[in-house]
Structures are given as structure tokens and as C-alpha cells.
Design an enzyme around this catalytic site. Structure first.
Site, PDB file in Angstrom:
ATOM      1  N   TYR A 132      -3.732  26.079  14.299  1.00 27.06           N
ATOM      2  CA  TYR A 132      -3.231  26.272  12.929  1.00 27.06           C
ATOM      3  C   TYR A 132      -4.370  26.265  11.904  1.00 27.06           C
ATOM      4  O   TYR A 132      -4.132  25.965  10.734  1.00 27.06           O
ATOM      5  CB  TYR A 132      -2.211  25.187  12.587  1.00 27.06           C
ATOM      6  CG  TYR A 132      -0.812  25.444  13.137  1.00 27.06           C
ATOM      7  CD1 TYR A 132      -0.053  26.525  12.691  1.00 27.06           C
ATOM      8  CD2 TYR A 132      -0.236  24.605  14.077  1.00 27.06           C
ATOM      9  CE1 TYR A 132       1.231  26.760  13.169  1.00 27.06           C
ATOM     10  CE2 TYR A 132       1.045  24.834  14.575  1.00 27.06           C
ATOM     11  CZ  TYR A 132       1.776  25.914  14.111  1.00 27.06           C
ATOM     12  OH  TYR A 132       3.049  26.143  14.579  1.00 27.06           O
TER      13      TYR A 132
ATOM     14  N   ASN B 223      10.820  23.025  12.845  1.00 26.29           N
ATOM     15  CA  ASN B 223      11.652  24.234  12.766  1.00 26.29           C
ATOM     16  C   ASN B 223      11.784  24.975  14.096  1.00 26.29           C
ATOM     17  O   ASN B 223      11.957  26.193  14.122  1.00 26.29           O
ATOM     18  CB  ASN B 223      11.166  25.155  11.643  1.00 26.29           C
ATOM     19  CG  ASN B 223       9.744  25.639  11.837  1.00 26.29           C
ATOM     20  OD1 ASN B 223       9.049  25.185  12.744  1.00 26.29           O
ATOM     21  ND2 ASN B 223       9.314  26.568  11.005  1.00 26.29           N
TER      22      ASN B 223
ATOM     23  N   GLU C 143      -3.483  34.444  19.158  1.00 30.90           N
ATOM     24  CA  GLU C 143      -2.681  33.275  19.576  1.00 30.90           C
ATOM     25  C   GLU C 143      -2.399  33.298  21.081  1.00 30.90           C
ATOM     26  O   GLU C 143      -2.417  32.257  21.736  1.00 30.90           O
ATOM     27  CB  GLU C 143      -1.387  33.219  18.749  1.00 30.90           C
ATOM     28  CG  GLU C 143      -1.689  32.931  17.286  1.00 30.90           C
ATOM     29  CD  GLU C 143      -0.461  32.871  16.387  1.00 30.90           C
ATOM     30  OE1 GLU C 143       0.674  33.109  16.860  1.00 30.90           O
ATOM     31  OE2 GLU C 143      -0.648  32.566  15.197  1.00 30.90           O
TER      32      GLU C 143
ATOM     33  N   HIS D 263       7.922  28.829  16.819  1.00 28.62           N
ATOM     34  CA  HIS D 263       6.841  29.496  16.085  1.00 28.62           C
ATOM     35  C   HIS D 263       6.722  30.911  16.607  1.00 28.62           C
ATOM     36  O   HIS D 263       6.980  31.163  17.786  1.00 28.62           O
ATOM     37  CB  HIS D 263       5.505  28.776  16.308  1.00 28.62           C
ATOM     38  CG  HIS D 263       4.311  29.605  15.907  1.00 28.62           C
ATOM     39  ND1 HIS D 263       3.871  29.672  14.605  1.00 28.62           N
ATOM     40  CD2 HIS D 263       3.516  30.443  16.626  1.00 28.62           C
ATOM     41  CE1 HIS D 263       2.829  30.510  14.547  1.00 28.62           C
ATOM     42  NE2 HIS D 263       2.601  30.985  15.764  1.00 28.62           N
TER      43      HIS D 263
ATOM     44  N   LYS E 230       8.920  24.476  19.886  1.00 27.08           N
ATOM     45  CA  LYS E 230       8.192  23.337  19.316  1.00 27.08           C
ATOM     46  C   LYS E 230       8.725  21.997  19.853  1.00 27.08           C
ATOM     47  O   LYS E 230       9.822  21.923  20.415  1.00 27.08           O
ATOM     48  CB  LYS E 230       8.293  23.380  17.787  1.00 27.08           C
ATOM     49  CG  LYS E 230       7.553  24.570  17.164  1.00 27.08           C
ATOM     50  CD  LYS E 230       7.492  24.404  15.652  1.00 27.08           C
ATOM     51  CE  LYS E 230       6.739  25.537  14.992  1.00 27.08           C
ATOM     52  NZ  LYS E 230       6.567  25.296  13.545  1.00 27.08           N
TER      53      LYS E 230
HETATM   54  P1  CMP Z   1       5.143  28.059  11.811  1.00 28.67           P
HETATM   55  O1  CMP Z   1       5.808  29.378  11.952  1.00 28.67           O
HETATM   56  O2  CMP Z   1       4.796  27.334  13.050  1.00 28.67           O
HETATM   57  O3  CMP Z   1       3.812  28.242  10.945  1.00 28.67           O
HETATM   58  C1  CMP Z   1       3.261  27.193  10.209  1.00 28.67           C
HETATM   59  C2  CMP Z   1       4.196  26.023  10.106  1.00 28.67           C
HETATM   60  O4  CMP Z   1       3.920  25.154   9.047  1.00 28.67           O
HETATM   61  C3  CMP Z   1       5.593  26.531   9.826  1.00 28.67           C
HETATM   62  O5  CMP Z   1       6.117  27.133  10.975  1.00 28.67           O
HETATM   63  C4  CMP Z   1       6.290  25.268   9.357  1.00 28.67           C
HETATM   64  O6  CMP Z   1       6.807  24.526  10.431  1.00 28.67           O
HETATM   65  C5  CMP Z   1       5.144  24.522   8.720  1.00 28.67           C
HETATM   66  N1  CMP Z   1       5.266  24.536   7.271  1.00 28.67           N
HETATM   67  C6  CMP Z   1       5.243  25.592   6.465  1.00 28.67           C
HETATM   68  N2  CMP Z   1       5.380  25.197   5.179  1.00 28.67           N
HETATM   69  C7  CMP Z   1       5.487  23.864   5.208  1.00 28.67           C
HETATM   70  C8  CMP Z   1       5.645  22.887   4.211  1.00 28.67           C
HETATM   71  N3  CMP Z   1       5.710  23.217   2.905  1.00 28.67           N
HETATM   72  N4  CMP Z   1       5.740  21.617   4.609  1.00 28.67           N
HETATM   73  C9  CMP Z   1       5.664  21.278   5.922  1.00 28.67           C
HETATM   74  N5  CMP Z   1       5.486  22.176   6.910  1.00 28.67           N
HETATM   75  C10 CMP Z   1       5.416  23.469   6.555  1.00 28.67           C
END
Ligand code: CMP
Length: 138
Positions: A50, A113, A127, A116, A10
Site C-alpha cells: 500500500y 471492507n 500487484e 481489494h 481481506k
Molecule cells: P482498498 O481497495 O484496499 O485500497 C485502500 C484501502 O484503504 C481501501 O480499500 C480502504 O479499505 C482503505 N481506506 C480508504 N480510505 C480510508 C479512510 N478514509 N479511512 C480508513 N481506511 C481507508
């Protein structure tokens, strides 16, 4: 179980200079990289990717962030690729991620984070096809 999954390094991890270290960890964990490219998504592309989260309160923040800077998209191969990649990534929230996982080491928050990964074989196929044509899978 399929042998393919989809991953993203990311924008936070790319900006912070962690791309090489994450790729090293992917290879050391026994994955083969079938396809990889550096892209800068538009907001619309991130919203399409998403779409499953479109009703969630964090959708705007998530798609802003994912289109804010370049990221690396990957097609990864390994036996049981989906759970194996999820194990290497660690919990979505880095505060809950186990030692030795990518999110424990490189992620800064739930939103930013680092990586993904697909959550099922069906979503992995969707995807991978969102970012790669068949010709791009080596
Ligand atoms: P990802 O695995 O990319 O899938 C969806 C993403 O949404 C997740 O990682 C997080 O980075 C993000 N995400 C999930 N929950 C929250 C939340 N409560 N607030 C902000 N971002 C979120």
C-alpha cells in the site's frame, strides 16, 4: 484492457468465514482463478503493498489491519478484468456499495471492507507481481 487483475479477500472477510462464499461469487461472475493463496502479511509487506497510500492519514490503520490476520490473494482472469472485478466488489465504502456487490454483502466499514482490487491495468501487473511469481500463475 488486460484480462488479468489482482484481488485480496481481506482479513475481516476471512475471519468472518466468508472466503468460500466470495470465491463462489467470483466464479459465478465468470472469472477464472489463475492463482490463489492464503497468506499472513507482515506489517512491512502490507506497507510495501500500500506504499501509494503512505502519506494518507489512514495508512497506519490500514497496514495494521492488513497484517493483523490471514488474507487470500488472487490473480483473476476475465475480459476487462479490472473494471469487472471492481464492479463485483462495489464501492470502497460499504455504505455506498450497490446491492448485489461483495462489499454490500460482506464489508463492515471503510477500513474493513472485505475485498481489494486493482484500480488499473498497470497497477494490476504490479500487484500480481508483488505476491505471485510467473510460475505460480496457472
Ligand atoms: P482498498 O481497495 O484496499 O485500497 C485502500 C484501502 O484503504 C481501501 O480499500 C480502504 O479499505 C482503505 N481506506 C480508504 N480510505 C480510508 C479512510 N478514509 N479511512 C480508513 N481506511 C481507508
Amino acid at each position: 484492457m488486460s484480462n488479468l487483475t489482482f484481488g485480496i479477500i481481506k482479513p475481516d472477510a476471512v475471519k468472518n468465514g466468508h472466503t468460500g462464499k466470495i470465491i463462489d461469487r467470483i466464479l459465478a461472475d465468470g472469472f477464472e482463478i489463475r492463482a490463489m493463496k492464503l497468506i499472513h502479511q507482515t506489517k512491512k509487506q502490507a506497507e510495501g503493498f500500500y506504499a501509494v497510500h503512505s502519506e494518507r492519514p489512514f495508512f497506519g490503520e490500514l497496514t495494521e489491519f492488513m497484517s493483523s490476520a490471514p488474507c487470500v490473494v488472487l490473480c483473476l482472469e476475465k475480459e476487462n478484468a479490472v473494471p469487472e472485478w471492481r464492479n463485483l466488489m462495489g464501492a470502497t465504502n460499504p455504505a455506498e456499495a450497490d446491492e448485489g456487490t461483495l462489499r454490500k454483502e460482506f464489508a463492515t466499514s471503510l477500513g474493513e471492507n472485505a475485498v481489494h482490487g486493482s484500480d488499473s491495468d498497470d497497477n494490476a501487473a504490479i500487484e500480481i507481481a508483488y505476491f505471485f511469481s510467473k510460475l505460480e500463475l496457472v
